[in-house]
Motif scaffolding. Structure first.
Motif, PDB file in Angstrom:
ATOM      1  N   LEU A   1     -12.787  -2.902  -3.286  1.00 51.99           N
ATOM      2  CA  LEU A   1     -11.527  -2.263  -2.872  1.00 51.99           C
ATOM      3  C   LEU A   1     -10.523  -3.330  -2.427  1.00 51.99           C
ATOM      4  N   ASP A   2     -10.983  -4.300  -1.655  1.00 50.08           N
ATOM      5  CA  ASP A   2     -10.088  -5.372  -1.191  1.00 50.08           C
ATOM      6  C   ASP A   2      -9.559  -6.181  -2.363  1.00 50.08           C
TER       7      ASP A   2
ATOM      8  N   ALA B   1      -6.638   2.767   3.692  1.00 43.92           N
ATOM      9  CA  ALA B   1      -6.530   2.303   5.084  1.00 43.92           C
ATOM     10  C   ALA B   1      -7.656   1.341   5.432  1.00 43.92           C
ATOM     11  N   ASP B   2      -8.766   1.410   4.695  1.00 42.50           N
ATOM     12  CA  ASP B   2      -9.894   0.500   4.931  1.00 42.50           C
ATOM     13  C   ASP B   2      -9.775  -0.805   4.145  1.00 42.50           C
ATOM     14  N   ALA B   3      -8.750  -0.908   3.313  1.00 38.22           N
ATOM     15  CA  ALA B   3      -8.631  -2.099   2.467  1.00 38.22           C
ATOM     16  C   ALA B   3      -7.983  -3.241   3.242  1.00 38.22           C
TER      17      ALA B   3
ATOM     18  N   VAL C   1       0.846  -1.201   0.000  1.00 36.26           N
ATOM     19  CA  VAL C   1       0.000   0.000   0.000  1.00 36.26           C
ATOM     20  C   VAL C   1       0.884   1.254   0.000  1.00 36.26           C
ATOM     21  N   GLN C   2       1.949   1.220   0.800  1.00 35.37           N
ATOM     22  CA  GLN C   2       2.873   2.359   0.824  1.00 35.37           C
ATOM     23  C   GLN C   2       3.542   2.554  -0.536  1.00 35.37           C
ATOM     24  N   ASP C   3       3.964   1.444  -1.152  1.00 38.65           N
ATOM     25  CA  ASP C   3       4.585   1.536  -2.484  1.00 38.65           C
ATOM     26  C   ASP C   3       3.617   2.160  -3.490  1.00 38.65           C
ATOM     27  N   LEU C   4       2.375   1.685  -3.439  1.00 35.99           N
ATOM     28  CA  LEU C   4       1.381   2.228  -4.377  1.00 35.99           C
ATOM     29  C   LEU C   4       1.176   3.724  -4.148  1.00 35.99           C
ATOM     30  N   SER C   5       1.227   4.126  -2.888  1.00 39.14           N
ATOM     31  CA  SER C   5       0.971   5.540  -2.570  1.00 39.14           C
ATOM     32  C   SER C   5       2.044   6.455  -3.159  1.00 39.14           C
TER      33      SER C   5
ATOM     34  N   ASP D   1      -5.386  11.167  -0.213  1.00 41.21           N
ATOM     35  CA  ASP D   1      -6.691  10.539  -0.453  1.00 41.21           C
ATOM     36  C   ASP D   1      -6.531   9.029  -0.602  1.00 41.21           C
ATOM     37  N   PHE D   2      -5.502   8.656  -1.351  1.00 42.23           N
ATOM     38  CA  PHE D   2      -5.270   7.232  -1.546  1.00 42.23           C
ATOM     39  C   PHE D   2      -5.035   6.536  -0.206  1.00 42.23           C
ATOM     40  N   LEU D   3      -4.153   7.097   0.612  1.00 43.57           N
ATOM     41  CA  LEU D   3      -3.813   6.443   1.886  1.00 43.57           C
ATOM     42  C   LEU D   3      -5.012   6.404   2.830  1.00 43.57           C
TER      43      LEU D   3
END
Ligand SMILES: [Ca+2]
Length: 428
Positions: free
Chosen positions: A142-143, A59-61, A35-39, A53-55
Motif C-alpha cells: 500500500l505504501d 489513512a494507513d498509508a 491522497v485527497q486528490d486521488l480520493s 473506502d479509499f480514504l
C-alpha cells in the motif's frame, strides 16, 4: 529481483520528463494532499471504489522514500546484458529451478496442461522474480503503490486509466486499496518491492485483480502463501493477457547471412523489428540459419512454422534471434526486453539447454552470483566495509569497484566481469 523492476520504471521516467523532479522526498503535506486528490477520482478506476473506502484504507498509508530513491537509481546506473544474464541464469539458479520442478511435478504439470505454458517458463519467472523464494522486498505494498502514484501523478485532465503510464500507477494504488478492502490479502503479507510487486511471482495489485487464480482450491487467491496459486496466476497471465502460443519457442538463435548484416550493425542498442514478422520458413529461404546441438550451422525449421521476427539485443556483433509472439507475451508480464531474455534463457537452461552460441561483444564476460559474492568479500577485505556480499553489483559495490580501479591508476569502471575480477584480485 528488484533490478528487474527498475527497468520498468526507467521507461516510466522517460515518459514523464515534465513531471516533478525526484530530487526531493515528498513532504507529509504533499503526500496528504495527493491522497485527497486521488480520493476525488476513485470513480475513474477500472473497478468500483467508494471514496470513503479509499480514504479509510489510505489513512494507513505512509510515504516511503525508498520508492523515490529506487526510481533515481533506476534512472542512473546502466548495466550490461552479459552481466545481467550471467547472474540471473547462473548454474545455481538453474539447479534450483530443476529442483523446484522435481519437487512439484504434479502441480506444475497440471498448470501446464490447463494453461499451455511450459512449466520451465513459469518456474523461471519464479526464479527471476524472487529467486524461488516466498517473497521479495520489504516495503508495504500500500505504501509503495501510494508513493508511486504521488511521486508521478496522473495528469488531472486524463480520465482514461493506463494512459499515460503514470495513470497506471494510480490504478495500481486503487487496486492495492481494493485488495485490502476485500480482505483478499493479509496486511502482514502485503509487503513487496518498491514498485508495489508482491508474492512469489511478484504481481502488482491491478494485475492480480485481473488474472489471479485460486489453483489449490481453498477459495482464496493467495500469491504469497501458495505456490500453486502464484504459478497458476502467472500462467494465466501469459495465456489470457499475452496469448501464449502453446508449443512455440520464445526465440531461436540464428546466424544472419553476411550480405544481410548491414541492417543490424548497431551501436550496442537493441534492434527489434516487429514489423518484419513472417513464417520461419521465409527466413530460412532468405538464407538465415540456426544452431544445432553442437553449435553447428543448421537449416531453420520448427514444427508449425511459427511466425517470427528479428531481435538483436545489442545489434551486431552479438547474439541474434528470431522471436515468436511468445516473446511479446512475456513482455506483457514485464515490459523489459532483458527480462524476457532472462526468463526464457533460464527456462531453456532448466530444460537442459545451454547459453547462447554467439558470444557477447565483450572481452570481460559477466559473473555468476557466487563469483560476485567472492569478489564482494575481497572488496570487504580491502577495507570497503559497507559492501555486503549478496551477489548483486549494487551501488555500494560499484562505488568500491570504482575506488579499486582508481587505486590501480586505471580508467574508471563501475562493474567487473571475468577478466577484470581476476585482474583486480591478483597483486598489482
Ligand atoms: Ca488458493
Amino acid at each position: 529481483m528488484q533490478h528487474i523492476r527498475l527497468l520498468l520504471l526507467v521507461g516510466l521516467l522517460a515518459l514523464q520528463a515534465d513531471a516533478q523532479t525526484l530530487d526531493q522526498p515528498l513532504g507529509a503535506e504533499q503526500f496528504q494532499a495527493c491522497v485527497q486528490d486521488l480520493s476525488q477520482v476513485t470513480d475513474s478506476a477500472l473497478r468500483p471504489l467508494k471514496r470513503d473506502d479509499f480514504l479509510r484504507i489510505a489513512a494507513d498509508a505512509h510515504y516511503d522514500d525508498r520508492v523515490r530513491q529506487s526510481m533515481q537509481v533506476a534512472a542512473g546506473e546502466p548495466t550490461y546484458w552479459w552481466d545481467e544474464l550471467a547472474a540471473t541464469t547462473d548454474a545455481q539458479r538453474v539447479a534450483d529451478g530443476q529442483r523446484v520442478i522435481a519437487q512439484n511435478a504434479d502441480v506444475l504439470n497440471r498448470i501446464e496442461a490447463r494453461f499451455g505454458v511450459p512449466k520451465e517458463i513459469v518456474v523461471a519467472i519464479y526464479g527471476i522474480e524472487t529467486n524461488y523464494g516466498p517473497a521479495g522486498g520489504r516495503i508495504p505494498v500500500l505504501d509503495a503503490a501510494m508513493s508511486l502514484a504521488c511521486l508521478r501523478p496522473c495528469p488531472p485532465d486524463t480520465g482514461q486509466p493506463g494512459k499515460p503510464a503514470t495513470c497506471r500507477s494510480r490504478e495500481r494504488a486503487f487496486a492495492a486499496v481494493r485488495l485490502l478492502r476485500d480482505n483478499k490479502v493479509r496486511r502482514d503479507d502485503f509487503v513487496g518491492s518498491w514498485a508495489a510487486a508482491f508474492g512469489r511471482t511478484q504481481f502488482v495489485p491491478d494485475t492480480l485483480e485481473q488474472v489471479g487464480v485460486d489453483f489449490d482450491g481453498d477459495g482464496v487467491v493467495d500469491v504469497v502463501g501458495s505456490d500453486a496459486d502464484a504459478w497458476a496466476s502467472t500462467a494465466n497471465h501469459l495465456k489470457t493477457r499475452g496469448g501464449w502460443i502453446a508449443g512455440a519457442p520464445v526465440w531461436i538463435e540464428v546466424s544472419i547471412p553476411p550480405d544481410q548484416q548491414a541492417a543490424f550493425a548497431g551501436k550496442g542498442d537493441s534492434i527489434r523489428q516487429q514489423d518484419q514478422i513472417k513464417p520461419l520458413s521465409a527466413w530460412a529461404a532468405q538464407g538465415w540459419r540456426g544452431f544445432g546441438p553442437n553449435g553447428e550451422s543448421v537449416p531453420l525449421q520448427r514444427a508449425g512454422d511459427p511466425e517470427v521476427y528479428p531481435f538483436l539485443p545489442v545489434g551486431l556483433p552479438g547474439p541474434a534471434f528470431l522471436v515468436t509472439r511468445n516473446f511479446n507475451t512475456i513482455l506483457r508480464y514485464n515490459g523489459a526486453e532483458r527480462y524476457v531474455m532472462e526468463v526464457s534463457l533460464l527456462a531453456h537452461k532448466i530444460a537442459g539447454g545451454r547459453d547462447f552460441w554467439t558470444p557477447w561483444p565483450t572481452d570481460d564476460p559477466g559473473l555468476s552470483r557466487a563469483q560476485v559474492k567472492q569478489f564482494q568479500q575481497w572488496l570487504v577485505d580491502q577495507g570497503h566495509a559497507d559492501v555486503v556480499p549478496d551477489g548483486v553489483q549494487g551501488r555500494k559495490t560499484r562505488d568500491a569497484i570504482a575506488a579499486e580501479f582508481e587505486k590501480r591508476g586505471l580508467p574508471p569502471q563501475r562493474r567487473v566481469g571475468q577478466r577484470t575480477m581476476a585482474m583486480l584480485m591478483s597483486p598489482p
